[in-house]
Write a protein that holds these residues in place. Sequence first.
Motif, mmCIF file in Angstrom:
data_model
loop_
_atom_site.group_PDB
_atom_site.id
_atom_site.type_symbol
_atom_site.label_atom_id
_atom_site.label_comp_id
_atom_site.label_asym_id
_atom_site.label_seq_id
_atom_site.Cartn_x
_atom_site.Cartn_y
_atom_site.Cartn_z
ATOM 1 N N ARG A 45 50.130 7.411 17.394
ATOM 2 C CA ARG A 45 48.847 7.808 17.987
ATOM 3 C C ARG A 45 48.975 7.913 19.498
ATOM 4 O O ARG A 45 48.499 8.886 20.112
ATOM 5 C CB ARG A 45 47.766 6.795 17.614
ATOM 6 C CG ARG A 45 46.416 7.006 18.313
ATOM 7 C CD ARG A 45 45.418 5.911 17.927
ATOM 8 N NE ARG A 45 44.162 6.043 18.656
ATOM 9 C CZ ARG A 45 43.930 5.532 19.864
ATOM 10 N NH1 ARG A 45 44.895 4.844 20.492
ATOM 11 N NH2 ARG A 45 42.748 5.699 20.443
ATOM 12 N N ARG A 46 49.614 6.936 20.120
ATOM 13 C CA ARG A 46 49.760 6.946 21.581
ATOM 14 C C ARG A 46 50.544 8.164 22.050
ATOM 15 O O ARG A 46 50.153 8.842 23.020
ATOM 16 C CB ARG A 46 50.463 5.663 22.037
ATOM 17 C CG ARG A 46 50.516 5.504 23.565
ATOM 18 C CD ARG A 46 51.495 4.434 23.990
ATOM 19 N NE ARG A 46 52.878 4.838 23.759
ATOM 20 C CZ ARG A 46 53.552 5.697 24.529
ATOM 21 N NH1 ARG A 46 52.959 6.237 25.603
ATOM 22 N NH2 ARG A 46 54.801 5.995 24.254
ATOM 23 N N LEU A 70 42.642 14.435 17.954
ATOM 24 C CA LEU A 70 42.555 14.874 19.344
ATOM 25 C C LEU A 70 41.124 15.171 19.757
ATOM 26 O O LEU A 70 40.741 14.907 20.907
ATOM 27 C CB LEU A 70 43.435 16.111 19.554
ATOM 28 C CG LEU A 70 44.942 15.865 19.480
ATOM 29 C CD1 LEU A 70 45.705 17.187 19.554
ATOM 30 C CD2 LEU A 70 45.391 14.932 20.608
ATOM 31 N N SER A 71 40.317 15.698 18.857
ATOM 32 C CA SER A 71 38.952 16.094 19.215
ATOM 33 C C SER A 71 38.080 14.898 19.589
ATOM 34 O O SER A 71 37.095 15.051 20.311
ATOM 35 C CB SER A 71 38.308 16.866 18.063
ATOM 36 O OG SER A 71 38.109 16.015 16.943
ATOM 37 N N ASN A 72 38.417 13.693 19.097
ATOM 38 C CA ASN A 72 37.630 12.503 19.442
ATOM 39 C C ASN A 72 38.469 11.471 20.176
ATOM 40 O O ASN A 72 38.129 10.292 20.211
ATOM 41 C CB ASN A 72 36.987 11.898 18.187
ATOM 42 C CG ASN A 72 38.011 11.538 17.131
ATOM 43 O OD1 ASN A 72 38.778 10.577 17.282
ATOM 44 N ND2 ASN A 72 38.063 12.311 16.047
ATOM 45 N N LYS A 73 39.594 11.953 20.767
ATOM 46 C CA LYS A 73 40.501 11.101 21.542
ATOM 47 C C LYS A 73 41.031 9.912 20.736
ATOM 48 O O LYS A 73 41.278 8.827 21.274
ATOM 49 C CB LYS A 73 39.820 10.615 22.822
ATOM 50 C CG LYS A 73 39.462 11.746 23.782
ATOM 51 C CD LYS A 73 38.821 11.225 25.059
ATOM 52 C CE LYS A 73 38.659 12.321 26.101
ATOM 53 N NZ LYS A 73 37.932 13.501 25.607
ATOM 54 N N GLY A 74 41.182 10.137 19.441
ATOM 55 C CA GLY A 74 41.796 9.127 18.589
ATOM 56 C C GLY A 74 40.919 7.960 18.220
ATOM 57 O O GLY A 74 41.411 6.958 17.687
ATOM 58 N N GLU A 75 39.598 8.067 18.452
ATOM 59 C CA GLU A 75 38.717 6.925 18.180
ATOM 60 C C GLU A 75 38.630 6.616 16.687
ATOM 61 O O GLU A 75 38.640 5.444 16.290
ATOM 62 C CB GLU A 75 37.328 7.194 18.757
ATOM 63 C CG GLU A 75 37.287 7.191 20.281
ATOM 64 C CD GLU A 75 35.888 7.399 20.818
ATOM 65 O OE1 GLU A 75 34.940 7.436 19.997
ATOM 66 O OE2 GLU A 75 35.743 7.528 22.046
ATOM 67 N N GLU A 95 48.353 17.467 25.443
ATOM 68 C CA GLU A 95 47.791 18.402 26.417
ATOM 69 C C GLU A 95 48.872 19.095 27.229
ATOM 70 O O GLU A 95 48.803 20.302 27.482
ATOM 71 C CB GLU A 95 46.821 17.668 27.343
ATOM 72 C CG GLU A 95 46.081 18.594 28.285
ATOM 73 C CD GLU A 95 45.000 17.877 29.084
ATOM 74 O OE1 GLU A 95 44.446 18.510 30.003
ATOM 75 O OE2 GLU A 95 44.714 16.700 28.792
ATOM 76 N N LEU A 134 48.335 11.392 21.769
ATOM 77 C CA LEU A 134 47.279 11.482 22.772
ATOM 78 C C LEU A 134 47.851 11.664 24.172
ATOM 79 O O LEU A 134 47.260 12.370 25.007
ATOM 80 C CB LEU A 134 46.408 10.225 22.729
ATOM 81 C CG LEU A 134 45.573 10.026 21.455
ATOM 82 C CD1 LEU A 134 44.843 8.684 21.500
ATOM 83 C CD2 LEU A 134 44.579 11.163 21.267
ATOM 84 N N ALA A 135 49.003 11.069 24.434
ATOM 85 C CA ALA A 135 49.572 11.118 25.785
ATOM 86 C C ALA A 135 50.228 12.450 26.104
ATOM 87 O O ALA A 135 50.303 12.836 27.283
ATOM 88 C CB ALA A 135 50.589 9.987 25.954
#
Length: 592
Positions: free
Chosen positions: A497-498, A452-457, A505, A501-502
Amino acid sequence: MSDYVHPYRDTEFVLGELVELERFCAEAGLQDVNGELVSAILAEAGRLGSEVLAPLNAVGDAQGASLGEQHVEETPGFADAYRQFRESGWTSLTAAEAWGGQNLPNVVGTAVNEIWHSANMAFALCPMLTQGAIEAIAHHGSAELQAAYLPQLVSGEWTGTMNLTEPDAGSDLAAIKTKAVPNGDHYLISGQKIFITWGDHRMTDNVVHLVLARLPDAPAGVKGISLFIVPKYLLDAQGRPGARNDVRCVSLEHKLGIHGSPTCVMSFGDKEGAVGYLVGEPHKGLACMFTMMNHARQSVGLQGLSISERAYQQALQYARERLQGTRKDGSRFPIIEYPDVRRMLLTMKASIEAMRALALVAAAEVDRVAHAQDPTAAARHQGRVDLLTPIVKGWLTEMAQEVTSLGVQIHGGMGFIEETGAARHYRDARILTIYEGTTGIQALDLVGRKILSNKGELLADLLDEIGETVTRLESTGPLVALGLALSDALENGREARRLLLANAEADPALAGSISVNFLMLFGYLCGGWLLARSALRAQALLEAGSGDPQFLEAKLVTARFFGEQLLPRTQALLAAIRAGSGSIMALADEQF
């Protein structure tokens, strides 16, 4: 009870074909390190492990450490074994030459450490903690502290420990109460620490404790913690152990397993105060300690592999020898011929080979950070280390619970009998999902700090690399089916992962609710990916007429089994992730 034999061929295969150790060493300027040298190191370590350490495993279980009037008294035979271990130079294998080390790559040390933990995990915990102490002092200690303590820790003349938690704190280090009061050129430490592995013994002249404590002006929470060196014996003017410091073991825990490893309750400053020396900056101790903890997390994951390998060897030998079945001609046959026993053995074998590949590949990423040619490359490899470390720790130790349990099951009723030793591996493995942060803590670290801290990169990069392996499998005729299995698991990983991230929050409980299933999914996915890469190399070597055909064909079958029987677990884990936090958070506390 089986003798321990190190699985050299699989270790050397992973180092050669997946890690590409010789190529890495040549690029890193370590030309003296090659496959021949590593094979010799593994063979010599295997001798010490099988002939000296493994026979003491049962002794340590039956005659664990005890607390005497002045010191902890180690298991009979451990002191002599440690002397041989130290005199053979094993403590200095990966340490820097500046402190008397041999400067070998971390991944070589990891391969060797598997031997120690398979042979005798209770014993091997002692040098493992020392390695972590070396890392912390080398990265954060002053030049004076490094000169005073590193040479003797590297040589094994002294051992090190990690003192974090306390009776009221558990995993919540913000709650620690141990105090450090300035007193001239040092500090006086007072407080109590629990669960201190090898906190005391008589095998060396000194024990160097790394202790978390609070200064008088420390802010509340984890930002107010400092790190101190607190030796068992203070150093005299010549740098040798002198007067006894005000630190002692006040009791030993009675444990489910690893009885040969003393787990100590340590008391600091019962009299005048224990003399300690600040490591790093004030109030930055947790960051310093994380250097040691991150080293330990990969090491504990390796322990999961190691104890699984020991359990597998014993189960395999038993399955080959145990006659339980009669043919029509009256002859009896061993239980290894039963399909379900073979299913269990292959589950053990395939899991272990995936675990070994992941442990060594992750360890090699640590080396790639250290020897990166530029900051961009270093950052890329550090990102991979960050991502893989909680998976190595969490997935390997959770799999050890299943593998060692299968070892008991294959023995049948005899597995429940202590004399066979199968139950000992099961008991010893149980601590591993708790050591250095529980599976839940590793999983929160994975989904929070690492995704989460790097938006999953970081995870996206890994998924893309797995996708490249799928493409190669799809164009390799004999491995198309494995490619399909890995492709399905990859899509499950992408969807997990999707979803994270989705929705994280909007739902504050989501990350904590799905994190363990998320970690386990990626453990299976990474394990399957590395076995698929192994299969590609094995197929290429077979087609080239190179290597041992029997070993390479077994690698293909093992990868196929993992794809058919274990990778589908990612689908069930995805279903649980998709369910989110709803039912998990639905009950009031009183309804449980």
